[in-house]
Design a protein around this motif. Sequence first.
Motif, PDB file in Angstrom:
ATOM      1  N   HIS A  69       4.675  28.188   8.397  1.00 16.75           N
ATOM      2  CA  HIS A  69       5.558  28.649   9.455  1.00 16.75           C
ATOM      3  C   HIS A  69       6.958  28.964   8.942  1.00 16.75           C
ATOM      4  O   HIS A  69       7.880  29.082   9.737  1.00 16.75           O
ATOM      5  CB  HIS A  69       5.623  27.600  10.570  1.00 16.75           C
ATOM      6  N   GLU A  70       7.114  29.103   7.638  1.00 18.77           N
ATOM      7  CA  GLU A  70       8.414  29.439   7.071  1.00 18.77           C
ATOM      8  C   GLU A  70       8.476  30.926   6.761  1.00 18.77           C
ATOM      9  O   GLU A  70       7.466  31.552   6.452  1.00 18.77           O
ATOM     10  CB  GLU A  70       8.682  28.639   5.791  1.00 18.77           C
ATOM     11  N   ALA A  71       9.679  31.466   6.858  1.00 19.25           N
ATOM     12  CA  ALA A  71       9.905  32.877   6.547  1.00 19.25           C
ATOM     13  C   ALA A  71      11.255  33.001   5.847  1.00 19.25           C
ATOM     14  O   ALA A  71      12.097  32.107   5.927  1.00 19.25           O
ATOM     15  CB  ALA A  71       9.883  33.720   7.817  1.00 19.25           C
ATOM     16  N   VAL A  72      11.448  34.128   5.179  1.00 15.65           N
ATOM     17  CA  VAL A  72      12.682  34.403   4.458  1.00 15.65           C
ATOM     18  C   VAL A  72      13.308  35.658   5.058  1.00 15.65           C
ATOM     19  O   VAL A  72      12.615  36.638   5.350  1.00 15.65           O
ATOM     20  CB  VAL A  72      12.404  34.620   2.961  1.00 15.65           C
ATOM     21  N   ILE A  73      14.617  35.633   5.248  1.00 15.26           N
ATOM     22  CA  ILE A  73      15.344  36.801   5.740  1.00 15.26           C
ATOM     23  C   ILE A  73      15.407  37.824   4.610  1.00 15.26           C
ATOM     24  O   ILE A  73      15.838  37.513   3.504  1.00 15.26           O
ATOM     25  CB  ILE A  73      16.766  36.412   6.209  1.00 15.26           C
ATOM     26  N   LEU A  74      14.977  39.055   4.885  1.00  7.73           N
ATOM     27  CA  LEU A  74      14.900  40.090   3.858  1.00  7.73           C
ATOM     28  C   LEU A  74      16.141  40.973   3.790  1.00  7.73           C
ATOM     29  O   LEU A  74      16.412  41.574   2.755  1.00  7.73           O
ATOM     30  CB  LEU A  74      13.673  40.976   4.102  1.00  7.73           C
ATOM     31  N   ILE A  75      16.884  41.079   4.877  1.00  7.37           N
ATOM     32  CA  ILE A  75      18.019  42.007   4.959  1.00  7.37           C
ATOM     33  C   ILE A  75      19.292  41.220   5.246  1.00  7.37           C
ATOM     34  O   ILE A  75      19.315  40.367   6.136  1.00  7.37           O
ATOM     35  CB  ILE A  75      17.768  43.076   6.040  1.00  7.37           C
ATOM     36  N   ASN A  76      20.348  41.518   4.509  1.00  7.65           N
ATOM     37  CA  ASN A  76      21.623  40.829   4.702  1.00  7.65           C
ATOM     38  C   ASN A  76      22.212  41.183   6.066  1.00  7.65           C
ATOM     39  O   ASN A  76      22.033  42.287   6.563  1.00  7.65           O
ATOM     40  CB  ASN A  76      22.600  41.211   3.589  1.00  7.65           C
ATOM     41  N   GLN A  77      22.907  40.235   6.656  1.00  8.09           N
ATOM     42  CA  GLN A  77      23.546  40.398   7.965  1.00  8.09           C
ATOM     43  C   GLN A  77      22.530  40.712   9.068  1.00  8.09           C
ATOM     44  O   GLN A  77      22.763  41.556   9.935  1.00  8.09           O
ATOM     45  CB  GLN A  77      24.630  41.481   7.914  1.00  8.09           C
ATOM     46  N   THR A  78      21.396  40.029   9.041  1.00 10.80           N
ATOM     47  CA  THR A  78      20.369  40.201  10.071  1.00 10.80           C
ATOM     48  C   THR A  78      20.808  39.493  11.344  1.00 10.80           C
ATOM     49  O   THR A  78      21.093  38.298  11.325  1.00 10.80           O
ATOM     50  CB  THR A  78      19.024  39.627   9.599  1.00 10.80           C
ATOM     51  N   PRO A  79      20.856  40.218  12.470  1.00 10.30           N
ATOM     52  CA  PRO A  79      21.266  39.572  13.717  1.00 10.30           C
ATOM     53  C   PRO A  79      20.128  38.742  14.325  1.00 10.30           C
ATOM     54  O   PRO A  79      18.991  39.181  14.378  1.00 10.30           O
ATOM     55  CB  PRO A  79      21.620  40.746  14.629  1.00 10.30           C
ATOM     56  N   ALA A  80      20.454  37.547  14.761  1.00 11.30           N
ATOM     57  CA  ALA A  80      19.528  36.723  15.541  1.00 11.30           C
ATOM     58  C   ALA A  80      19.960  36.882  16.994  1.00 11.30           C
ATOM     59  O   ALA A  80      21.091  36.576  17.351  1.00 11.30           O
ATOM     60  CB  ALA A  80      19.593  35.278  15.100  1.00 11.30           C
ATOM     61  N   ARG A  81      19.064  37.392  17.808  1.00 14.46           N
ATOM     62  CA  ARG A  81      19.413  37.752  19.176  1.00 14.46           C
ATOM     63  C   ARG A  81      19.056  36.646  20.170  1.00 14.46           C
ATOM     64  O   ARG A  81      18.216  35.799  19.913  1.00 14.46           O
ATOM     65  CB  ARG A  81      18.723  39.047  19.547  1.00 14.46           C
ATOM     66  N   VAL A  82      19.693  36.710  21.317  1.00  8.36           N
ATOM     67  CA  VAL A  82      19.469  35.740  22.383  1.00  8.36           C
ATOM     68  C   VAL A  82      18.103  35.963  23.030  1.00  8.36           C
ATOM     69  O   VAL A  82      17.433  35.011  23.431  1.00  8.36           O
ATOM     70  CB  VAL A  82      20.594  35.852  23.447  1.00  8.36           C
ATOM     71  N   SER A  83      17.657  37.220  23.095  1.00  2.00           N
ATOM     72  CA  SER A  83      16.372  37.547  23.699  1.00  2.00           C
ATOM     73  C   SER A  83      15.621  38.521  22.789  1.00  2.00           C
ATOM     74  O   SER A  83      16.225  39.192  21.962  1.00  2.00           O
ATOM     75  CB  SER A  83      16.579  38.159  25.092  1.00  2.00           C
ATOM     76  N   PRO A  84      14.303  38.627  22.952  1.00  2.00           N
ATOM     77  CA  PRO A  84      13.497  39.464  22.058  1.00  2.00           C
ATOM     78  C   PRO A  84      13.505  40.948  22.436  1.00  2.00           C
ATOM     79  O   PRO A  84      12.461  41.556  22.669  1.00  2.00           O
ATOM     80  CB  PRO A  84      12.101  38.856  22.179  1.00  2.00           C
ATOM     81  N   VAL A  85      14.684  41.529  22.500  1.00  3.43           N
ATOM     82  CA  VAL A  85      14.828  42.963  22.770  1.00  3.43           C
ATOM     83  C   VAL A  85      15.808  43.547  21.745  1.00  3.43           C
ATOM     84  O   VAL A  85      16.744  42.879  21.320  1.00  3.43           O
ATOM     85  CB  VAL A  85      15.325  43.232  24.209  1.00  3.43           C
ATOM     86  N   PRO A  86      15.605  44.810  21.357  1.00  4.53           N
ATOM     87  CA  PRO A  86      16.457  45.401  20.311  1.00  4.53           C
ATOM     88  C   PRO A  86      17.945  45.437  20.656  1.00  4.53           C
ATOM     89  O   PRO A  86      18.782  45.318  19.775  1.00  4.53           O
ATOM     90  CB  PRO A  86      15.908  46.821  20.161  1.00  4.53           C
TER      91      PRO A  86
END
Length: 100
Positions: free
Chosen positions: A34-51
């Motif tokens: 269940h682990e993952a790595v962020i691939l792109i710098n400055q990736t936004p983590a959003r409040v909801s699952p919409v773009p």
Amino acid sequence: MARFRWVRFGGILLGVVLITLTVCNAMLLWPRMHEAVILINQTPARVSPVPMGDTAFVLAEAETVTVRAEHEDFMLIRTRNGLSGWVARANLGSVVPRAR
């Protein structure tokens, strides 16, 4: 007959040992699944699952996170600091590859 009894006992013992090793391996590997790595710098983590959702926080490249849930093209992640947010699936790479 006594000789075959020892062969049967040895086979049963070997089977139990192999099953125990398999279960122990699965228990050790489970958290990594269940682990993952962020691939792109400055990736936004959003409040909801919409773009176009509001950004809760920003993640650095190569940061390791735990995947909690999935929704369409987004994954709910949790950082080592305890922050949670939705990240686009394209910005994450699995630590242990999953079959799709």
